[in-house]
Design an enzyme around this catalytic site. Structure first.
Site, PDB file in Angstrom:
ATOM      1  N   HIS A 187       0.862  -1.077   0.143  1.00  0.00           N
ATOM      2  CA  HIS A 187      -0.276   0.473   0.039  1.00  0.00           C
ATOM      3  C   HIS A 187       0.906   1.120   0.219  1.00  0.00           C
ATOM      4  O   HIS A 187       0.111   2.508   0.326  1.00  0.00           O
ATOM      5  CB  HIS A 187      -0.758   0.158   1.295  1.00  0.00           C
ATOM      6  CG  HIS A 187      -1.955  -1.334   1.456  1.00  0.00           C
ATOM      7  ND1 HIS A 187      -3.339  -1.109   0.496  1.00  0.00           N
ATOM      8  CD2 HIS A 187      -1.691  -2.693   1.688  1.00  0.00           C
ATOM      9  CE1 HIS A 187      -3.986  -1.834   0.926  1.00  0.00           C
ATOM     10  NE2 HIS A 187      -2.790  -3.003   1.820  1.00  0.00           N
ATOM     11  N   SER A 317      16.615  18.034 -16.734  1.00  0.00           N
ATOM     12  CA  SER A 317      15.763  18.951 -16.597  1.00  0.00           C
ATOM     13  C   SER A 317      16.507  20.147 -17.282  1.00  0.00           C
ATOM     14  O   SER A 317      17.630  20.690 -17.770  1.00  0.00           O
ATOM     15  CB  SER A 317      16.033  19.731 -15.747  1.00  0.00           C
ATOM     16  OG  SER A 317      14.868  20.444 -15.086  1.00  0.00           O
ATOM     17  N   LYS A 323      19.914  17.700 -12.783  1.00  0.00           N
ATOM     18  CA  LYS A 323      18.539  16.588 -12.451  1.00  0.00           C
ATOM     19  C   LYS A 323      18.930  15.386 -13.784  1.00  0.00           C
ATOM     20  O   LYS A 323      19.046  15.767 -14.862  1.00  0.00           O
ATOM     21  CB  LYS A 323      17.905  16.981 -12.928  1.00  0.00           C
ATOM     22  CG  LYS A 323      16.450  16.213 -11.679  1.00  0.00           C
ATOM     23  CD  LYS A 323      15.056  16.957 -11.909  1.00  0.00           C
ATOM     24  CE  LYS A 323      13.948  16.590 -12.061  1.00  0.00           C
ATOM     25  NZ  LYS A 323      13.135  16.278 -12.783  1.00  0.00           N
ATOM     26  N   ASN A 325      16.945  12.397 -15.117  1.00  0.00           N
ATOM     27  CA  ASN A 325      15.772  11.225 -14.553  1.00  0.00           C
ATOM     28  C   ASN A 325      15.457   9.729 -15.129  1.00  0.00           C
ATOM     29  O   ASN A 325      16.452   9.255 -16.154  1.00  0.00           O
ATOM     30  CB  ASN A 325      14.566  11.914 -15.926  1.00  0.00           C
ATOM     31  CG  ASN A 325      14.360  13.526 -15.077  1.00  0.00           C
ATOM     32  OD1 ASN A 325      14.398  13.794 -14.126  1.00  0.00           O
ATOM     33  ND2 ASN A 325      14.033  14.540 -16.051  1.00  0.00           N
ATOM     34  N   GLU A 330      10.440   5.452 -18.121  1.00  0.00           N
ATOM     35  CA  GLU A 330       9.535   6.336 -18.854  1.00  0.00           C
ATOM     36  C   GLU A 330       9.145   6.175 -20.437  1.00  0.00           C
ATOM     37  O   GLU A 330       7.934   5.750 -20.978  1.00  0.00           O
ATOM     38  CB  GLU A 330       9.644   7.613 -18.326  1.00  0.00           C
ATOM     39  CG  GLU A 330       9.048   8.162 -17.319  1.00  0.00           C
ATOM     40  CD  GLU A 330      10.179   9.763 -17.285  1.00  0.00           C
ATOM     41  OE1 GLU A 330      10.789  10.296 -17.799  1.00  0.00           O
ATOM     42  OE2 GLU A 330      10.043   9.519 -15.490  1.00  0.00           O
TER      43      GLU A 330
END
Length: 464
Positions: A187, A317, A323, A325, A330
Site C-alpha cells: 500500500h 531538466s 537532474k 530522470n 518512462e
C-alpha cells in the site's frame, strides 16, 4: 474505370495506383513484416500450385517451368525486402486488404516478367497478377493468412528473444543482490523486510510468465485461413491447397502452421488475432509494471528511495542543473500504454468487423498487432541495454531504512502478541525511536532473544 497514370519506375500497376489515390489518409503504409509475410504466402501458394500441377497444367495460360521459377524468385525478393519501396498503399484502405493483395500480385507479376527479360510495362502479362500470382486465392483468405504469419514470425523471432534476454538480466541481478536487505512496501507503506534479490526475482518471474504468454499468443494464430478463398467454401482452389500452403509456410519459417479447422470461421472472424493480442497486452502490462517499480526504486537521489541506482542517460531538466530522470523506464511505460490502447482497437475490430463471411477491419488489425510487437521488442531491447545493463544496487540506502521501519515489530508478534506490538509501534512512531530502542529501554525481551527476533535477514524467509 478509365486510364490511370502509374510512376514510370514502379513495379506495381493500375490497381495499386488507384488505391494510392483513393486513400490519402494517414501516410502509414503496411508494416514491413506484413509485406514480407505476404511474399511468404505468395511463394507458398506458388509452390502448392506448382506441385499440384495447376500453374503448368492445361488450364488457361499455363506457365512454363522457367516462368514458375521466375514467379517464385520474385516472391523471394519480396520476402528478402528487395521490393519494400513498392507498397505505397495506406493502412486505412479497403477492409479486406484487397488493395494491398493486388499491390503484391502486381509487383510479383511485373518483377517475374522482368526477371525473364520481358517488358513489365506491357499490357499483356505472361505471368498474370490474378491468373497466376493469385491462383487459388482470394484476398479474403490470403490477407488474414499473411497477418497470422507475420504475427507468429515476429513473436518467435523478435519478441521472445528480447524477453528472454530481459529474463536473464533480471535473474542475474536477483542473484547478485540476494544478500542486500531492504524494507518491503505494501500500500506504499513500510512493510516487513525482504532482500533486493528477492524483489528482482519476482520481476524475473513476471517476465518468465510473459514468455509463456508470448508462446500462447503465437499459438493463437497458427491456424491459417488460406484455402477458404472468397467466403470459406474454397471455390476455385484445390482441396489440398490450404494444407499444402500451411506446410510450405512451416518449411519457410520453422513455425508449425496448420490449415484452418473450419474455413468459414477462419475467413469471417479474427478471434485468433484478438486472442493473440490479449496475451500481448498482458505482456505490455507486465513490462509497464516492472519498469515503473524500477523507476520508483531509483527515485531520489536524496529525497526518494534510491535503493537502486539508474544509469545516467541524459540531462533531465532544462531548468534544474544536474537532474537526471528515469528516462528508459518512462519510455517503456509510454510504449506499453500504446500497446494496451492497440488492444482496444483489436477488440473493436474483431467484434464489429466480422460480418457474415468476412471481417472488414483487417488492415488496421494487422497494423496494430505488428506495431505492438515492434514496440515491445524494440522497447525491451533498449531497456536492457540502457537501463538494466548499468543498473546498480545501493545497499546503504536499502539497509538504512530497515532499522527505521515500524513494521520490524511484526517479528515480535509470536513473543508479545499483536495488541502489545501495535501499542509499541504507535509509541515508537510518536517518540521517533526505533522498535529495537524501545524494546531495550522497556526490557520487553532479553537482548539475545530481541536480537534474534529483530534480525532482518531471518524475516526474509520462513522459519521453522
Amino acid at each position: 474505370m478509365g486510364e490511370v497514370l502509374v510512376p514510370a519506375n514502379a513495379y506495381y500497376s493500375a490497381q495499386t495506383q488507384r488505391a494510392v489515390e483513393n486513400f490519402p489518409i494517414s501516410g502509414w503504409q503496411l508494416p514491413v513484416p506484413l509485406l514480407r509475410a505476404m511474399g511468404r504466402v505468395k511463394l507458398a501458394c506458388a509452390v502448392a500450385n506448382r506441385d499440384l500441377g495447376k500453374l503448368t497444367g492445361s488450364g488457361k495460360n499455363p506457365l512454363s517451368d522457367a516462368q514458375v521459377r521466375a514467379l517464385e524468385a520474385a516472391c523471394q525478393e519480396v520476402i528478402d525486402g528487395k521490393m519494400d519501396g513498392e507498397f505505397p498503399i495506406d493502412v486505412f484502405q479497403t477492409g479486406s486488404g484487397t488493395s494491398s493483395n493486388m499491390n503484391v500480385n502486381e509487383v510479383i507479376s511485373n518483377r517475374a516478367i522482368e526477371l525473364l527479360g520481358g517488358d513489365r510495362f506491357s499490357k499483356v502479362k505472361p505471368i498474370h497478377p490474378n491468373d497466376h500470382v493469385n491462383m487459388g486465392q482470394s484476398t479474403n483468405d490470403t490477407f488474414p493468412t499473411a497477418i497470422h504469419v507475420a504475427t507468429a514470425v515476429e513473436i518467435h523471432n523478435t519478441l521472445i528473444p528480447q524477453l528472454t534476454k530481459l529474463l536473464e538480466s533480471l535473474r542475474s541481478k536477483a542473484l547478485q543482490w540476494d544478500k542486500v536487505i531492504k524494507i518491503g512496501r505494501t500500500h506504499l507503506m513500510d512493510a516487513t523486510p525482504l532482500r533486493l534479490g528477492q524483489e528482482f526475482g519476482g520481476f524475473a518471474r513476471q517476465i518468465e510468465l510473459s514468455i509463456e504468454r508470448a508462446k500462447l499468443a503465437a499459438k493463437a494464430v497458427y491456424e491459417l485461413p488460406v484455402g477458404g478463398t472468397a467466403v470459406g467454401s474454397g471455390i476455385n482452389t484445390h482441396p489440398e491447397f490450404g494444407a499444402r500452403v500451411a506446410k510450405a509456410l512451416e518449411a519457410q519459417t520453422g513455425i508449425p502452421f496448420i490449415e484452418a479447422v473450419d474455413h468459414f470461421e477462419a475467413n469471417a472472424q479474427r478471434d485468433g488475432l484478438v486472442d493473440c493480442h490479449g496475451f500481448i497486452k498482458t505482456i505490455a502490462m507486465t513490462l509497464f509494471n516492472v519498469s515503473n517499480n524500477i523507476r520508483w526504486l531509483g527515485s531520489g537521489p536524496r529525497c526518494g528511495f534510491y535503493e537502486v541506482i539508474l544509469p545516467d542517460r541524459q540531462p533531465g531538466s532544462s531548468i534544474m542543473p544536474g537532474k537526471v530522470n528515469p528516462v528508459m523506464c518512462e519510455s517503456m511505460m509510454q510504449l506499453t500504454a500504446r500497446v494496451m490502447g492497440n488492444d482496444t482497437t483489436m477488440t473493436l475490430c474483431g467484434a464489429a468487423g466480422g460480418n457474415f463471411q468476412l471481417n472488414i477491419m483487417m488492415p488496421v488489425m494487422g497494423h496494430a498487432m505488428l506495431e505492438s510487437l515492434m514496440l515491445l521488442a524494440n522497447g525491451v531491447g533498449a531497456f536492457i541495454e540502457f537501463c538494466m545493463d548499468g543498473l546498480e544496487a545501493n545497499p546503504e540506502a536499502c539497509e538504512a531504512a530497515v532499522e527505521q521501519s515500524l513494521s520490524m515489530v511484526t517479528s515480535l508478534n509470536p513473543y508479545i502478541g499483536y495488541e502489545k506490538a501495535a501499542k509499541l509501534t504507535k509509541e515508537a512512531f510518536a517518540s521517533g525511536k526505533t522498535i529495537r530502542e524501545l524494546c531495550l529501554e522497556q526490557n520487553i525481551l532479553p537482548k539475545e532473544t530481541l536480537d534474534k527476533a529483530l534480525d532482518p535477514f531471518t524475516m526474509t524467509e520462513p522459519q521453522a
